[in-house]
Each structure stands twice: as structure tokens, then as C-alpha cells.
Design a protein around this motif. Structure first.
Motif, PDB file in Angstrom:
ATOM      1  N   ASN A  39     -17.387 -52.693  59.198  1.00 27.47           N
ATOM      2  CA  ASN A  39     -17.726 -53.459  60.131  1.00 27.47           C
ATOM      3  C   ASN A  39     -17.841 -55.206  59.316  1.00 27.47           C
ATOM      4  O   ASN A  39     -17.994 -56.478  59.866  1.00 27.47           O
ATOM      5  N   LEU A  40     -17.668 -54.554  57.829  1.00 24.81           N
ATOM      6  CA  LEU A  40     -17.679 -56.227  57.333  1.00 24.81           C
ATOM      7  C   LEU A  40     -16.605 -57.092  57.338  1.00 24.81           C
ATOM      8  O   LEU A  40     -15.794 -57.054  58.134  1.00 24.81           O
ATOM      9  N   SER A  41     -17.495 -58.532  58.009  1.00 24.92           N
ATOM     10  CA  SER A  41     -16.599 -59.469  58.442  1.00 24.92           C
ATOM     11  C   SER A  41     -17.538 -60.961  57.433  1.00 24.92           C
ATOM     12  O   SER A  41     -16.760 -61.769  57.608  1.00 24.92           O
ATOM     13  N   ASP A  42     -18.729 -60.602  56.809  1.00 22.98           N
ATOM     14  CA  ASP A  42     -18.776 -61.861  56.096  1.00 22.98           C
ATOM     15  C   ASP A  42     -18.385 -62.241  54.896  1.00 22.98           C
ATOM     16  O   ASP A  42     -17.710 -61.473  53.685  1.00 22.98           O
ATOM     17  N   PRO A  43     -17.502 -63.521  54.808  1.00 25.41           N
ATOM     18  CA  PRO A  43     -16.329 -64.202  53.921  1.00 25.41           C
ATOM     19  C   PRO A  43     -17.525 -64.123  51.919  1.00 25.41           C
ATOM     20  O   PRO A  43     -16.193 -63.555  51.317  1.00 25.41           O
ATOM     21  N   TRP A  44     -18.299 -64.463  52.337  1.00 26.82           N
ATOM     22  CA  TRP A  44     -18.963 -64.593  51.055  1.00 26.82           C
ATOM     23  C   TRP A  44     -18.926 -62.647  50.278  1.00 26.82           C
ATOM     24  O   TRP A  44     -18.348 -62.932  49.338  1.00 26.82           O
ATOM     25  N   PHE A  45     -19.371 -61.721  51.179  1.00 25.33           N
ATOM     26  CA  PHE A  45     -19.460 -60.386  50.893  1.00 25.33           C
ATOM     27  C   PHE A  45     -17.487 -60.199  50.001  1.00 25.33           C
ATOM     28  O   PHE A  45     -17.702 -59.400  49.204  1.00 25.33           O
ATOM     29  N   TYR A  46     -16.628 -60.426  50.874  1.00 21.18           N
ATOM     30  CA  TYR A  46     -15.603 -60.252  50.863  1.00 21.18           C
ATOM     31  C   TYR A  46     -14.946 -61.017  49.206  1.00 21.18           C
ATOM     32  O   TYR A  46     -14.404 -60.421  48.694  1.00 21.18           O
ATOM     33  N   GLU A  47     -15.495 -62.004  48.951  1.00 27.39           N
ATOM     34  CA  GLU A  47     -15.725 -63.245  47.572  1.00 27.39           C
ATOM     35  C   GLU A  47     -16.369 -62.122  46.241  1.00 27.39           C
ATOM     36  O   GLU A  47     -15.436 -61.954  45.149  1.00 27.39           O
ATOM     37  N   GLN A  48     -17.241 -61.518  46.590  1.00 27.68           N
ATOM     38  CA  GLN A  48     -17.955 -60.836  45.386  1.00 27.68           C
ATOM     39  C   GLN A  48     -17.545 -59.525  45.357  1.00 27.68           C
ATOM     40  O   GLN A  48     -16.694 -59.003  44.338  1.00 27.68           O
ATOM     41  N   LEU A  49     -17.018 -58.841  46.702  1.00 28.17           N
ATOM     42  CA  LEU A  49     -16.301 -57.054  46.210  1.00 28.17           C
ATOM     43  C   LEU A  49     -15.210 -57.730  45.741  1.00 28.17           C
ATOM     44  O   LEU A  49     -14.781 -57.336  44.931  1.00 28.17           O
ATOM     45  N   ALA A  50     -14.448 -58.804  45.854  1.00 28.96           N
ATOM     46  CA  ALA A  50     -12.880 -58.805  45.002  1.00 28.96           C
ATOM     47  C   ALA A  50     -13.175 -58.491  43.775  1.00 28.96           C
ATOM     48  O   ALA A  50     -12.403 -58.646  42.845  1.00 28.96           O
ATOM     49  N   SER A  51     -14.685 -59.643  42.822  1.00 27.50           N
ATOM     50  CA  SER A  51     -14.879 -60.090  41.190  1.00 27.50           C
ATOM     51  C   SER A  51     -14.832 -58.189  41.363  1.00 27.50           C
ATOM     52  O   SER A  51     -15.931 -58.353  40.019  1.00 27.50           O
ATOM     53  N   CYS A  52     -15.535 -57.318  41.826  1.00 26.41           N
ATOM     54  CA  CYS A  52     -16.123 -56.307  41.816  1.00 26.41           C
ATOM     55  C   CYS A  52     -14.819 -54.971  41.398  1.00 26.41           C
ATOM     56  O   CYS A  52     -13.793 -54.931  41.321  1.00 26.41           O
ATOM     57  N   GLU A  53     -15.575 -54.118  39.836  1.00 27.96           N
ATOM     58  CA  GLU A  53     -14.402 -53.122  39.986  1.00 27.96           C
ATOM     59  C   GLU A  53     -14.905 -51.678  40.622  1.00 27.96           C
ATOM     60  O   GLU A  53     -16.130 -51.278  40.241  1.00 27.96           O
ATOM     61  N   ALA A  93     -12.400 -44.554  50.681  1.00 26.78           N
ATOM     62  CA  ALA A  93     -11.539 -45.426  50.249  1.00 26.78           C
ATOM     63  C   ALA A  93     -10.611 -45.873  51.580  1.00 26.78           C
ATOM     64  O   ALA A  93      -9.765 -46.877  51.233  1.00 26.78           O
ATOM     65  N   ARG A  94     -10.909 -45.207  52.694  1.00 20.34           N
ATOM     66  CA  ARG A  94      -9.668 -45.274  53.904  1.00 20.34           C
ATOM     67  C   ARG A  94     -10.216 -46.796  55.049  1.00 20.34           C
ATOM     68  O   ARG A  94      -9.629 -47.035  54.709  1.00 20.34           O
ATOM     69  N   VAL A  95     -11.636 -46.568  54.542  1.00 19.95           N
ATOM     70  CA  VAL A  95     -12.286 -47.436  54.593  1.00 19.95           C
ATOM     71  C   VAL A  95     -12.274 -49.245  54.043  1.00 19.95           C
ATOM     72  O   VAL A  95     -12.033 -49.981  54.263  1.00 19.95           O
ATOM     73  N   LEU A  96     -12.891 -48.816  52.645  1.00 19.83           N
ATOM     74  CA  LEU A  96     -11.453 -49.447  52.041  1.00 19.83           C
ATOM     75  C   LEU A  96     -10.568 -50.220  52.167  1.00 19.83           C
ATOM     76  O   LEU A  96     -10.922 -51.848  52.221  1.00 19.83           O
ATOM     77  N   SER A  97      -9.470 -49.330  52.178  1.00 14.97           N
ATOM     78  CA  SER A  97      -8.073 -49.704  52.215  1.00 14.97           C
ATOM     79  C   SER A  97      -8.214 -50.952  53.616  1.00 14.97           C
ATOM     80  O   SER A  97      -7.907 -52.385  54.061  1.00 14.97           O
ATOM     81  N   ASP A  98      -9.237 -50.145  54.579  1.00 17.48           N
ATOM     82  CA  ASP A  98      -9.057 -51.096  56.011  1.00 17.48           C
ATOM     83  C   ASP A  98      -9.122 -52.442  56.347  1.00 17.48           C
ATOM     84  O   ASP A  98      -8.491 -53.350  56.340  1.00 17.48           O
ATOM     85  N   LYS A  99     -10.527 -52.481  55.299  1.00 17.23           N
ATOM     86  CA  LYS A  99     -10.670 -53.560  55.040  1.00 17.23           C
ATOM     87  C   LYS A  99     -10.073 -54.799  53.550  1.00 17.23           C
ATOM     88  O   LYS A  99     -10.346 -55.844  53.530  1.00 17.23           O
ATOM     89  N   GLY A 100      -9.402 -54.335  53.444  1.00 17.27           N
ATOM     90  CA  GLY A 100      -8.229 -54.661  52.402  1.00 17.27           C
ATOM     91  C   GLY A 100      -9.838 -54.402  51.276  1.00 17.27           C
ATOM     92  O   GLY A 100      -9.362 -56.216  49.689  1.00 17.27           O
ATOM     93  N   ILE A 101     -10.695 -54.164  50.376  1.00 19.43           N
ATOM     94  CA  ILE A 101     -11.358 -54.416  49.508  1.00 19.43           C
ATOM     95  C   ILE A 101     -10.710 -53.494  48.097  1.00 19.43           C
ATOM     96  O   ILE A 101     -10.677 -52.245  48.745  1.00 19.43           O
ATOM     97  N   ARG A 102     -10.352 -54.092  47.253  1.00 15.71           N
ATOM     98  CA  ARG A 102      -9.772 -53.402  46.225  1.00 15.71           C
ATOM     99  C   ARG A 102     -10.594 -52.275  45.184  1.00 15.71           C
ATOM    100  O   ARG A 102     -12.186 -52.814  45.322  1.00 15.71           O
ATOM    101  N   HIS A 103     -10.229 -51.549  45.197  1.00 19.17           N
ATOM    102  CA  HIS A 103     -11.172 -50.286  44.497  1.00 19.17           C
ATOM    103  C   HIS A 103     -10.114 -48.887  44.399  1.00 19.17           C
ATOM    104  O   HIS A 103      -8.561 -49.544  44.072  1.00 19.17           O
ATOM    105  N   TYR A 104     -10.595 -48.782  43.468  1.00 21.12           N
ATOM    106  CA  TYR A 104      -9.819 -47.382  42.714  1.00 21.12           C
ATOM    107  C   TYR A 104     -10.066 -45.813  42.907  1.00 21.12           C
ATOM    108  O   TYR A 104     -11.336 -45.537  42.877  1.00 21.12           O
ATOM    109  N   VAL A 105      -9.440 -44.602  43.800  1.00 16.97           N
ATOM    110  CA  VAL A 105      -9.395 -43.749  43.522  1.00 16.97           C
ATOM    111  C   VAL A 105      -9.117 -42.363  42.743  1.00 16.97           C
ATOM    112  O   VAL A 105      -7.484 -42.815  42.238  1.00 16.97           O
TER     113      VAL A 105
END
Length: 247
Positions: A176-190, A210-222
Motif C-alpha cells: 500500500n506504499l504511496s509516499d513519494p519520500w519512501f520511493y525516493e529513499q528506497l530507490a537509493s537502496c540495494e 519480490a512480487r510486491v516490490l515489483s508491483d510497486k516499482g521498487i528496485r530489488h534483486y532476487v
């Protein structure tokens, strides 16, 4: 098992949030800090006793990482079957506050570097804490290694559900994440999620997150290690050596 020769310290204090003492074992003189969580019922010495710290000794001695191992609150929270589900989720919230408001400042002080980016790691239940800490505080934690984790803890709540649980159940609050600040911060994370087809491993938990992260466009590595992705210490040692070799 490699013999540990690096500098070792043990710190312990009474947490006003938790109401009791928890310890932090520190391995190494210097290096980027890595906050390491134990498995379901381990303490701050579990990773050393299981040989994981020894397996990483050359990285620690070489100043490539300083490892801060914390104790576990799981038997007072999600693993406490004798407590009401709301008590379990409340105790997890307090443990999260202990990490944020006590352990993180301790790491800053010990490294003499306020605001230094922190890496988290953990295996099994520790992987949940490693990932949850990054997801909740992506401005403090910039990398996580979550090995063989489970990220939907409904099965540990016996049907209970409340706000404390929601905000500590990654598949729910991230979904349910929608806060732009979190998206900005998560984009800088590995974000590294390790799994595989080895003994005792249930990779569906990792792929669910991983499916949840992908649905929200959060970069991650499986990182699917195949047969080398088992749910046991020998596999986790190999994985962490590989990860730290990339630093």
C-alpha cells in the motif's frame, strides 16, 4: 571454521523501551557498519557460534566491514505463543524502536560517523528483521542482505491483526506504499533477497515479497542460489562471503 582473530567487543545496556537488557557484539576495529540479526531465538553471539563471523574474518580484519550483532526479541514477540497476538505485534514495535533509537545511534557513536549508511543482514527470522528495518528506515539503512527469509508473518499471529502488525508486515505496508519520500529513499537502496532450492528452503516467501516490490516499482534483486540456496549456516556463509567480496 576459521579462527576469529579480529577485535571483539561486547556492549550491553538496559533498554527503556523493552524493559530489559540486550547486548550488541561488535566484530572489527573499523569498516562500513553491518547490523546483523540472529535467527528465531538467537542472541548476539549466535552468528559467531554458528561460524558465520569466522567465515567473514578476512573481511573484518581487512577493515572492509565492521559487524554489529544484536540479540533477539522474537521469543517476546512473534514467537511468544503464550501471549495475545496484539502483545506480540506490540513487542515487535518496541524492538523496532530499540533498533532505531538505541542501536543505530550506538553504531554511529562506535564508528565515530553520525549518519553513516548502515547495511543490515540476517538469515531466516533474521532476514525478516534485516529487510523490515531497511523498508521502514531507508534513509538510515541503504543495503540489506535477507537470506532465506519470510516476509508475511500472519502465520505467527493466530488470526490476530492490528496496526502494529500491519506496519511490521512488509508484504502489507509495502503493498500500500504511496509516499513519494519512501520511493525516493528506497530507490537509493540495494535490496538483496537470497533464496534457492537447497535443503529446507522455502523460496515462495522470497518470491512473494519480490512480487510486491515489483508491483510497486521498487528496485530489488532476487538472488536464487539454486542448490546452494539452502536454509542452513553452510549456505549462508557462502552467500555472505560472495556478497562482501563485491564491496
Amino acid at each position: 571454521m576459521m579462527r576469529i582473530v579480529m577485535h571483539v567487543e561486547h556492549h550491553k545496556w538496559h533498554s527503556p523501551r523493552l524493559g530489559y537488557e540486550l547486548g550488541v557484539a561488535v566484530f572489527g576495529h573499523w569498516g562500513p557498519p553491518m547490523l546483523a540479526f540472529p535467527t528465531s531465538q538467537g542472541n548476539e553471539w549466535e552468528l559467531e557460534g554458528a561460524g558465520l563471523i569466522g567465515a567473514l574474518a578476512d573481511f573484518v580484519d581487512g577493515g572492509r566491514v565492521k559487524i554489529f550483532c544484536v540479540g533477539s526479541n522474537n521469543t517476546d514477540s512473534f514467537m511468544n505463543k503464550g501471549a495475545h497476538p496484539s502483545h506480540r505485534s506490540w513487542r515487535q514495535r518496541l524492538f523496532d524502536e530499540y533498533i532505531r533509537d538505541e542501536v543505530v545511534p550506538f553504531i554511529y557513536s562506535h564508528c565515530a560517523s553520525p549518519g553513516i549508511p548502515i547495511t543490515t543482514m540476517g538469515a531466516s527470522m533474521g532476514a525478516y528483521h534485516a529487510a523490515n528495518t531497511l523498508f521502514r528506515y531507508p534513509h538510515l539503512v541503504k543495503r540489506c542482505y535477507a537470506l532465506s527469509g519470510m516476509y508475511d508473518l500472519r502465520r505467527l499471529m493466530d488470526g490476530g491483526y492490528d496496526d502494529n502488525f500491519y506496519f511490521h508486515n512488509p508484504v502489507d505496508y509495502l503493498g500500500n506504499l504511496s509516499d513519494p519520500w519512501f520511493y525516493e529513499q528506497l530507490a537509493s537502496c540495494e535490496i538483496r533477497l537470497a533464496t534457492g532450492s537447497g535443503p529446507f528452503e522455502e523460496s515462495r516467501f522470497t518470491y512473494e515479497l519480490a512480487r510486491v516490490l515489483s508491483d510497486k516499482g521498487i528496485r530489488h534483486y532476487v538472488d536464487d542460489w539454486g542448490p546452494m540456496g539452502g536454509h542452513d549456516w553452510p549456505y549462508w556463509k557462502v552467500q555472505m562471503r560472495e556478497y562482501l567480496s563485491r564491496w
